[in-house]
Scaffold this motif. Structure first.
Motif, PDB file in Angstrom:
ATOM      1  N   PHE A  47      13.814   5.401 -18.999  1.00  0.00           N
ATOM      2  CA  PHE A  47      13.561   4.215 -18.476  1.00  0.00           C
ATOM      3  C   PHE A  47      14.464   4.451 -16.806  1.00  0.00           C
ATOM      4  O   PHE A  47      15.649   3.622 -16.936  1.00  0.00           O
ATOM      5  CB  PHE A  47      14.404   2.755 -18.866  1.00  0.00           C
ATOM      6  N   ASP A  48      13.827   4.733 -15.969  1.00  0.00           N
ATOM      7  CA  ASP A  48      14.827   5.917 -15.118  1.00  0.00           C
ATOM      8  C   ASP A  48      14.301   5.115 -13.321  1.00  0.00           C
ATOM      9  O   ASP A  48      13.841   3.860 -13.584  1.00  0.00           O
ATOM     10  CB  ASP A  48      14.401   6.858 -14.362  1.00  0.00           C
ATOM     11  N   GLY A  49      14.517   5.573 -12.142  1.00  0.00           N
ATOM     12  CA  GLY A  49      14.186   4.831 -11.404  1.00  0.00           C
ATOM     13  C   GLY A  49      12.957   5.000 -11.024  1.00  0.00           C
ATOM     14  O   GLY A  49      11.888   4.195 -10.775  1.00  0.00           O
ATOM     15  N   ALA A  50      12.376   6.005 -10.747  1.00  0.00           N
ATOM     16  CA  ALA A  50      10.683   6.039 -11.571  1.00  0.00           C
ATOM     17  C   ALA A  50       9.992   5.057 -11.708  1.00  0.00           C
ATOM     18  O   ALA A  50       8.931   4.036 -11.514  1.00  0.00           O
ATOM     19  CB  ALA A  50      10.289   8.063 -11.562  1.00  0.00           C
ATOM     20  N   ALA A  51       9.853   5.073 -13.430  1.00  0.00           N
ATOM     21  CA  ALA A  51       9.365   4.113 -13.988  1.00  0.00           C
ATOM     22  C   ALA A  51      10.140   2.611 -13.655  1.00  0.00           C
ATOM     23  O   ALA A  51       8.716   1.799 -13.612  1.00  0.00           O
ATOM     24  CB  ALA A  51      10.026   4.102 -15.454  1.00  0.00           C
ATOM     25  N   ILE A  52      10.921   2.087 -13.004  1.00  0.00           N
ATOM     26  CA  ILE A  52      10.842   1.107 -12.709  1.00  0.00           C
ATOM     27  C   ILE A  52      10.427   0.700 -11.358  1.00  0.00           C
ATOM     28  O   ILE A  52       9.822  -0.295 -11.293  1.00  0.00           O
ATOM     29  CB  ILE A  52      12.487   0.763 -11.970  1.00  0.00           C
ATOM     30  N   GLU A  53      10.468   1.491 -10.337  1.00  0.00           N
ATOM     31  CA  GLU A  53      10.111   1.102  -9.053  1.00  0.00           C
ATOM     32  C   GLU A  53       7.977   1.065  -9.235  1.00  0.00           C
ATOM     33  O   GLU A  53       7.216   0.381  -8.337  1.00  0.00           O
ATOM     34  CB  GLU A  53       9.550   3.081  -8.085  1.00  0.00           C
ATOM     35  N   GLY A  54       7.610   2.379 -10.378  1.00  0.00           N
ATOM     36  CA  GLY A  54       5.909   2.804 -10.640  1.00  0.00           C
ATOM     37  C   GLY A  54       5.975   1.278 -11.625  1.00  0.00           C
ATOM     38  O   GLY A  54       4.085   1.092 -11.337  1.00  0.00           O
ATOM     39  N   ARG A  55       6.601   0.497 -12.157  1.00  0.00           N
ATOM     40  CA  ARG A  55       6.051  -0.715 -12.460  1.00  0.00           C
ATOM     41  C   ARG A  55       5.386  -1.509 -11.301  1.00  0.00           C
ATOM     42  O   ARG A  55       4.685  -2.092 -11.805  1.00  0.00           O
ATOM     43  CB  ARG A  55       7.408  -1.970 -13.556  1.00  0.00           C
ATOM     44  N   TYR A  56       6.351  -1.682 -10.368  1.00  0.00           N
ATOM     45  CA  TYR A  56       6.102  -2.825  -9.024  1.00  0.00           C
ATOM     46  C   TYR A  56       3.930  -2.025  -8.887  1.00  0.00           C
ATOM     47  O   TYR A  56       3.234  -3.106  -8.309  1.00  0.00           O
ATOM     48  CB  TYR A  56       7.177  -2.855  -8.373  1.00  0.00           C
ATOM     49  N   ASP A  57       4.475  -0.699  -8.435  1.00  0.00           N
ATOM     50  CA  ASP A  57       3.141  -0.038  -7.954  1.00  0.00           C
ATOM     51  C   ASP A  57       1.637  -0.151  -8.681  1.00  0.00           C
ATOM     52  O   ASP A  57       1.412  -0.389  -8.594  1.00  0.00           O
ATOM     53  CB  ASP A  57       3.703   1.383  -7.704  1.00  0.00           C
ATOM     54  N   LEU A  58       2.538  -0.583  -9.726  1.00  0.00           N
ATOM     55  CA  LEU A  58       0.661  -0.297 -11.401  1.00  0.00           C
ATOM     56  C   LEU A  58       1.193  -2.109 -11.381  1.00  0.00           C
ATOM     57  O   LEU A  58      -0.648  -2.840 -11.594  1.00  0.00           O
ATOM     58  CB  LEU A  58       1.684  -0.583 -12.526  1.00  0.00           C
ATOM     59  N   ILE A  59       1.621  -2.772 -10.629  1.00  0.00           N
ATOM     60  CA  ILE A  59       1.351  -4.213 -11.173  1.00  0.00           C
ATOM     61  C   ILE A  59       0.987  -4.596  -9.579  1.00  0.00           C
ATOM     62  O   ILE A  59      -0.643  -4.962  -9.356  1.00  0.00           O
ATOM     63  CB  ILE A  59       2.884  -5.140 -10.659  1.00  0.00           C
ATOM     64  N   GLU A  60       1.231  -3.783  -8.838  1.00  0.00           N
ATOM     65  CA  GLU A  60       0.252  -4.483  -7.320  1.00  0.00           C
ATOM     66  C   GLU A  60      -0.510  -3.462  -7.209  1.00  0.00           C
ATOM     67  O   GLU A  60      -1.723  -3.474  -5.761  1.00  0.00           O
ATOM     68  CB  GLU A  60       1.313  -4.519  -6.033  1.00  0.00           C
ATOM     69  N   GLY A  61      -1.214  -2.670  -7.943  1.00  0.00           N
ATOM     70  CA  GLY A  61      -2.260  -2.230  -7.963  1.00  0.00           C
ATOM     71  C   GLY A  61      -1.950  -0.935  -6.927  1.00  0.00           C
ATOM     72  O   GLY A  61      -3.393   0.439  -6.406  1.00  0.00           O
ATOM     73  N   ARG A  62      -1.362  -0.225  -6.929  1.00  0.00           N
ATOM     74  CA  ARG A  62      -0.929   1.306  -6.120  1.00  0.00           C
ATOM     75  C   ARG A  62      -1.618   2.474  -6.684  1.00  0.00           C
ATOM     76  O   ARG A  62      -0.777   2.251  -8.329  1.00  0.00           O
ATOM     77  CB  ARG A  62      -0.025   1.068  -4.925  1.00  0.00           C
ATOM     78  N   ALA A  63      -1.629   3.036  -6.038  1.00  0.00           N
ATOM     79  CA  ALA A  63      -2.037   4.642  -6.950  1.00  0.00           C
ATOM     80  C   ALA A  63      -0.223   4.874  -7.336  1.00  0.00           C
ATOM     81  O   ALA A  63       0.797   5.334  -6.889  1.00  0.00           O
ATOM     82  CB  ALA A  63      -2.073   6.010  -6.222  1.00  0.00           C
ATOM     83  N   VAL A  64      -0.068   5.744  -9.045  1.00  0.00           N
ATOM     84  CA  VAL A  64       1.295   6.201  -8.880  1.00  0.00           C
ATOM     85  C   VAL A  64       0.577   7.777  -9.785  1.00  0.00           C
ATOM     86  O   VAL A  64       0.062   7.338 -10.396  1.00  0.00           O
ATOM     87  CB  VAL A  64       1.333   5.032 -10.426  1.00  0.00           C
ATOM     88  N   ASP A  65       2.424   7.906  -9.208  1.00  0.00           N
ATOM     89  CA  ASP A  65       2.548   9.605 -10.026  1.00  0.00           C
ATOM     90  C   ASP A  65       1.706   9.915 -11.722  1.00  0.00           C
ATOM     91  O   ASP A  65       1.788   8.608 -12.595  1.00  0.00           O
ATOM     92  CB  ASP A  65       3.766   9.944 -10.006  1.00  0.00           C
TER      93      ASP A  65
END
Ligand SMILES: Cc1cc2nc3c(=O)[nH]c(=O)nc-3n(C[C@H](O)[C@H](O)[C@H](O)COP(=O)(O)O)c2cc1C
Length: 206
Positions: A47-65
């Motif tokens: 549960f690192d920086g990428a996972a935390i930022e990815g949470r917001y990307d996923l919630i807002e429908g943006r593409a994620v790694d």
């Protein structure tokens, strides 16, 4: 109560005093299914920086790694696994007045908005409501409730606060303290904790 999860937070294996008391309690509870989650032997999702930022990307429908997607698949699976049990026994040694870091990581993985709790205008709703938790808390110092220094027990207090936040209000505890002292003192503490575990099991089974 049919499915019981034992979350073991001590890395001391067979020597762990909190585990010894938890195992005695679990045997007496007689659940249909028991699973042990040995946190020292489990690779928890990062549960690192990428996972935390990815949470917001996923919630807002943006593409994620893809790596972030895989991390969130792991996090969702960990929460679903935890929620699939109706009784959870935690064996928790005190580390520096709080809980061991692996247990804190597990809690950080589980405690996700939308998965373990929701927030709206009315406040927080814990999605683990209806489950029962039993805390088996060990420590070198005798800071059981009512003893001098009891206010330093951020381990039991934190576990109760977190469980309440995710909706678990049916919480019981067994204290295994002091585990440091003369052999007679430690043996007395273990005997007291085993007797407490037996009494709790009898009350919960009755
Ligand atoms: C890193 C570390 C920190 C500890 N911090 C505390 C503490 O703050 N207070 C305390 O009473 N005991 C402390 N202890 C002692 C353990 O809580 C004690 O040995 C306990 O019985 C361990 O439980 P276990 O046998 O289930 O692992 C600490 C032990 C370790 C390894």
């Amino acid at each position: 109560m049919s499915r019981l999860l034992h979350v073991s937070a001590s890395p001391r294996g067979e020597r762990s005093r909190s585990d010894k008391v938890a195992r005695r309690l679990i045997a007496a509870l007689g659940a249909a299914e028991v699973e042990t989650l040995d946190l020292a032997a489990t690779a928890l999702p990062a549960f690192d920086g990428a996972a935390i930022e990815g949470r917001y990307d996923l919630i807002e429908g943006r593409a994620v790694d893809p790596a972030v997607l895989a991390a969130w698949d792991g996090i969702r699976a960990a929460v679903a696994h935890f929620l699939s049990f109706d009784r959870i026994v935690f064996s928790v040694p005190m580390w520096n007045f709080g809980v061991p870091w692996r247990l804190k990581q597990y809690i950080d993985v589980l405690t996700q908005p939308g998965l373990a709790f929701t927030v709206d205008a009315a406040g927080v709703t814990g999605l683990a409501a209806g489950r029962q938790a039993i805390l088996v808390c060990s420590g070198a110092l005798d800071i059981r409730p009512g003893q001098p220094g009891a206010e330093l027990d951020f381990q039991t207090a934190y576990m109760r606060a977190w469980l309440g936040f995710i909706g678990i209000t049916d919480v019981h505890e067994v204290q295994v303290r002091p585990t440091y002292g003369s052999p007679a003192e430690v043996e007395a503490a273990m005997d007291r904790a085993y007797a407490e575990a037996d009494r709790l099991a009898a009350a919960l089974n009755g």
